[in-house]
Design an enzyme around this catalytic site. Sequence first.
Site, PDB file in Angstrom:
ATOM      1  N   LYS A 288       0.786  -1.227   0.000  1.00 58.41           N
ATOM      2  CA  LYS A 288       0.000   0.000   0.000  1.00 58.41           C
ATOM      3  C   LYS A 288       0.822   1.284   0.000  1.00 58.41           C
ATOM      4  CE  LYS A 288      -3.911   0.517   1.161  1.00 58.41           C
ATOM      5  NZ  LYS A 288      -5.214   0.677   1.818  1.00 58.41           N
ATOM      6  N   GLU A 295      -6.145  12.908   2.086  1.00 49.22           N
ATOM      7  CA  GLU A 295      -7.281  12.597   2.966  1.00 49.22           C
ATOM      8  C   GLU A 295      -7.389  13.604   4.103  1.00 49.22           C
ATOM      9  OE1 GLU A 295      -7.589   8.031   3.559  1.00 49.22           O
ATOM     10  OE2 GLU A 295      -5.556   8.455   2.914  1.00 49.22           O
TER      11      GLU A 295
END
Length: 463
Positions: A288, A295
Amino acid sequence: MTDTKSNAMWGGRFAAGPDAIMEAINASIGFDKRLARQDIDGSRAHAAMLAHQGIVDVKDADAIREGLLTVLSEIEGGNFAFSTALEDIHMNVEARLAELIGAPAGRLHTARSRNDQVATDFKLWVRAQMDAAMEGLEALVRALLGQADAGADWVMPGFTHLQTAQPVTWGHHMMAYVEMFGRDLSRFRDSRARMNECPLGAAALAGTSFPIDRDMTATALGFDRPAANSLDAVSDRDFALEFLAAATICAMHLSRFAEELVIWSSAQFRFVTLSDRFSTGSSIMPQKKNPDAAELIRAKIGRILGANVALLTVMKGLPLAYSKDMQEDKEQVFDAADTLMLALAAMEGMVRDMTANRDALETAASSGFSTATDLADWLVRELDMPFRDAHHVTGALVKMAEDAGCDLPDLSLAQMQRVEGRITEGVYDVLGVHNSVASRMSYGGTAPVQVRAQIARWKERLA
Ligand code: ARG
């Protein structure tokens, strides 16, 4: 210096000092110490004016002005003992000044109140934040221009409802944000011009009987003029509200863009690759790379909007002039300003560092029947069909392609003619995404020529 019985600054009529809880709810020094520099700038300007007007003699005013510089260097050097008993930054500074220079310190507060003092300090602070926000926005706009310049003619899908709508150019999409952040910049600029009037000299609320020169202090502090009504000068905080309103709108723009970056950087989209410098990893999933900065920028608007709502709520029912409620004006504005500056800097860094994946953009632009509108327009232009009929014919062709599991340009001429017999080979010219974007030459449209013109206009504006 601090009197344990009653407050040294205003305790004349008090026999006892405040309860500890009273002191705790009353004190603002825990946060308004951030106004130290503005407070000292304001006091130095005030002292100079008092001397110039013959209200305080020059020797005392000089001692005050020098002493205040010492206080400032103590505070900025971290060598200052802030006292809660002294409530706020204004009284902390003045008390320390008295320790340093003695009796003349007591003359500084002539023709002044903490009410005009705090309004002035806070205005100076908010004004500096407006300048910082404008600087941050300008840097972000420059980063976006860099992206737009590099990919002025790269095609990507344009969306409505997050469904593929029509092909647009990467440069066009970047320039959309340039327009938004450009308006944010002008909102800060407008507010700054409107708020730049000096409250100092309004005193507690009614002005003063001393022969002060308000133009002199206004000029010394970089204001355009003194605020024209003393009641208004000490009791409004609309300048901070305008800052928060502009910050909220800017944060909303940042949040929308952040949301796009989150989507675009996903494995499903792969429109952009964010740099390692602006991504994070997962502690359990080794593959990841998370867009955490985007965000967080998406989320930060909550705090800024919250500050906006909080201050409006504090102010909305207050009778003129000053009420202690207004001490609640600061903390949230401080936090909102810090949050905005950080979000702007993070967005600028992300935009500067990110790589648009030209191939992925083009592949996505070419799927989802993105040139269906071009086909309908062609039927109108070449076959003189009413647009509603052309829309219908195109819909049938899209259905045909969908059933065949292909895209519009993959349909053969024979297949198309089964739906509309007058269609000719020329139709294929408009089904390609590059021709599609190149044809949208209307002012502000997505054609690379138009996008380059937008970029050039912005570069000129920033020069
Ligand atoms: N700490 C106060 C504030 O932030 C300063 C003004 C106090 N004025 C007064 N009249 N008590 O609002």
